[in-house]
Design a protein around this motif. Structure first.
Motif, mmCIF file in Angstrom:
data_model
loop_
_atom_site.group_PDB
_atom_site.id
_atom_site.type_symbol
_atom_site.label_atom_id
_atom_site.label_comp_id
_atom_site.label_asym_id
_atom_site.label_seq_id
_atom_site.Cartn_x
_atom_site.Cartn_y
_atom_site.Cartn_z
ATOM 1 N N LYS A 1 23.332 -59.623 1.709
ATOM 2 C CA LYS A 1 22.461 -58.509 1.308
ATOM 3 C C LYS A 1 21.017 -58.990 1.181
ATOM 4 N N ARG B 1 24.626 -46.830 5.596
ATOM 5 C CA ARG B 1 23.713 -47.675 4.821
ATOM 6 C C ARG B 1 22.309 -47.555 5.406
ATOM 7 N N ARG B 2 21.342 -47.477 4.534
ATOM 8 C CA ARG B 2 19.963 -47.279 4.982
ATOM 9 C C ARG B 2 19.441 -48.400 5.863
ATOM 10 N N ASN B 3 19.890 -49.634 5.631
ATOM 11 C CA ASN B 3 19.365 -50.733 6.433
ATOM 12 C C ASN B 3 19.889 -50.710 7.870
ATOM 13 N N SER C 1 28.095 -44.749 1.244
ATOM 14 C CA SER C 1 27.853 -46.050 0.650
ATOM 15 C C SER C 1 26.700 -46.014 -0.337
ATOM 16 N N GLU C 2 25.637 -45.291 0.003
ATOM 17 C CA GLU C 2 24.456 -45.215 -0.842
ATOM 18 C C GLU C 2 24.180 -43.754 -1.178
ATOM 19 N N TYR D 1 22.328 -40.699 1.077
ATOM 20 C CA TYR D 1 21.937 -41.051 2.449
ATOM 21 C C TYR D 1 22.636 -40.167 3.488
#
Length: 383
Positions: free
Chosen positions: A127, A204-206, A232-233, A236
């Protein structure tokens, strides 16, 4: 009969990689599984860890002061496992430990022949896009690797890039077992207009999934995209849904159970497996979805991720983009023809055996057999 313990701080019934391990060894050894959730296979003994126990360091004080041994043994999942497994120390022949967070526990169990580590990520950089994680957790993960990996009898991980990094940083030999899906005998379905695209996975944003939505803009009638995402987030998926509502041909589809996933992928023509290099693990990923596409006999489009690009190029199952962005995806999609996609599908069919789980798990089979058949050390000291 050789006694094998498989340990993972995950919900075993919904962990595909651990499920493949259990299915491989349940009929070969006397298997005991340790993890969350109910017994994952009728042929194993199971030690169920309590719901809510954490397999991540709770103690900020331990991490801040770099008392990593204390941080590890204070984790509630580790404490629960030690309580339930205290009478099994020294009784197992082999322990198969999944991920770095099980390694000290596996060594504490002192199996008679040794421990095999299966590492699902490159843990010290998992991460790294989060600043506080880089500051406090990354050093802890490096400690786990530095102190435990040299005591492993053998090690596997999920991609060549991760294996090279473990070898370079910690001086250990690491083999690769990819996250390949089980072989399926499915037909090659001809491609028709519009070309149907699918992306599955965790939201996931990334991963910058907005780029996939933007790539479809202007391709009305030529291509459509479904996103099948696991949350997950917070917020989002809702954000992506709002963007998708603005682009004709893009829709969010509810996830399906894992045992129906390959059949669902087979409804589509091309799987989009495009990740930005926002973390080392994403750059060197060989994700489940790549192999599910092969078993579903769909083509794949990947970004310039070296490990995925190598597989796609070697087997001719899709295209490799010059960049992991909306512009590169849009250009590739605009130029697609049914004939080209059909060629990818035929190549996927030809590669389905070589890229199947049945082929990949032979590395685990050899590794565990080598430990089980070797007299080995009487026990290993915990980190």
């Amino acid at each position: 009969m050789t006694r094998l313990m498989i340990v993972s701080f995950s919900r075993l019934v919904s962990d595909p990689r651990v499920q493949r391990q259990i299915a491989l060894f349940a009929d070969r050894y006397a298997v005991t599984t340790v993890g969350f959730g109910p017994r994952p296979h009728p042929g194993v003994e199971h030690v169920e860890l309590p719901d809510g126990a954490r397999a991540w360091p709770d103690s900020k004080e331990h991490l801040l002061t770099r008392r990593y041994r204390g941080a590890y043994w204070a984790m509630s999942a580790v404490r629960a496992a030690r309580e339930q497994l205290a009478d099994r120390v020294g009784t197992m022949d082999v322990v198969l430990a999944n991920d770095t967070n099980t390694l000290p526990l596996a060594l504490w169990l002192a199996p008679r022949r040794g421990v095999h580590a299966d590492l699902h990520e490159y843990a010290p950089r998992e991460k790294e896009h989060q600043r506080t994680w880089r500051w406090f957790v990354a050093p802890y993960q490096r400690w786990l690797c530095r102190t435990c990996l040299p005591s492993m009898r053998s090690i596997t991980t999920v991609s060549p890039g991760l294996a090279r990094e473990y070898a370079a940083q910690f001086g250990v030999e690491v083999e690769v077992v990819t996250n390949a899906a089980a072989h399926r005998d499915l037909p090659v379905r001809p491609t028709t207009a519009p070309i149907r695209l699918l992306h599955t996975g965790v939201a996931r944003r990334n991963r910058h999934l907005e780029a996939m939505i933007e790539a479809i803009r202007g391709l009305e009638g030529h291509a459509v995209l479904d996103l099948m995402l696991m949350p997950s987030e917070p917020g989002y998926i809702e954000h992506l849904g709002a963007l998708a509502a603005e682009v004709p041909g893009v829709a969010l589809r509810d996830p399906v159970p894992y045992d129906r996933l390959v059949d669902t992928v087979a409804e589509y023509d091309v799987s989009l497996v495009v990740f930005p290099h926002s973390t080392f693990n994403l750059e060197h990923s060989l994700p489940n979805k790549l192999y599910e596409a092969v078993q579903g006999r769909t083509g794949v489009i990947v970004g310039p991720s070296p490990d995925m690009a190598e597989v796609v190029t070697e087997h001719g199952i899709g295209a490799v983009l010059p960049a992991a962005d909306a512009a590169a995806m849009h250009a590739e999609l605009a130029a697609l023809t049914p004939e080209r996609v059909d060629a990818w599908k035929r190549a996927a069919d030809a590669a389905s055996g070589a890229l199947s789980a049945e082929h990949q798990v032979r590395t685990w089979e050899r590794a565990i057999a080598a430990i089980a058949e070797d007299g080995g050390p009487g026990g290993l000291s915990a980190a």
